[in-house]
Write an enzyme that holds these catalytic residues in place. Sequence first.
Site, short mmCIF file in Angstrom:
data_model
loop_
_atom_site.label_atom_id
_atom_site.label_comp_id
_atom_site.label_asym_id
_atom_site.label_seq_id
_atom_site.Cartn_x
_atom_site.Cartn_y
_atom_site.Cartn_z
N ASP A 122 0.75 -1.26 -0.08
CA ASP A 122 0.09 -0.10 -0.21
C ASP A 122 0.92 1.39 -0.14
OD1 ASP A 122 -2.15 -1.64 0.18
OD2 ASP A 122 -2.57 -1.52 2.08
N ASP A 140 -7.16 -1.51 -3.99
CA ASP A 140 -8.00 -1.38 -3.17
C ASP A 140 -9.08 -0.28 -3.49
OD1 ASP A 140 -6.70 -2.74 -1.16
OD2 ASP A 140 -5.51 -1.06 -0.26
#
Length: 169
Positions: A122, A140
Site C-alpha cells: 500500500d 483497493d
Amino acid sequence: MKGISRLGWTAYVVALLVILADQGSKYWVLEVFQLPLRPSTQVAGPLSLTMVWNQGVSFGLLWANHDIVRWALAAFSIAVSVMLAVWVRRAERPLMAWALAFIMGGALGNVIDRIRFGAVADFIDVSALGFFPWVFNVADAAINIGIGLLLIDMLTTERRQKRAKQAAS
C-alpha cells in the site's frame, strides 16, 4: 451452458486492466521510485506516497501476520474472484459488469502481492485530508469503486423494476 456475454468479456478485459494498473503502479513505487527506502513523500496537495506493508484485511483492519492466514486470505480472494467471474459471464447490465470487473481486478491484484511478498503493498496516502487515515493502493481503490457501482446498480435496478410493475398494473 450458455456462453459468455459481450458484457462478460468486457468485464474480463476491465479486470485485466485493473490488475495491470495495480501491478504497474506497485512496480514503479517499489522498483523505480524505491519507496521502501524513502520517508513519506508528498506528491501534490493532500496526496503523499507512504510505504505500508499490509498483512491484514481491508485497510489493515484485521492483522494477519501468520503464513496460514496469508494463504487463507489469498485462497479466499481467489475463490471470490472465481465466483464473480462466473457471475459476470451472463451480465446484462453494464454497470453491474463494470462493478464486478473492478472488484475482481482489485482482489486479484492484491492476491498477487500476498503470494509474491507475503503482504499487500500500500502506498497511496491521503491522510492529510483529515478524515481518511488509511494508506491504500490501486487494487483497493478498484474494489471500493466496484462495490459502490454494484450498490448503485442494485438500487437503480430495484427502482426500474418497481416502475415497471406499477406501469403494468
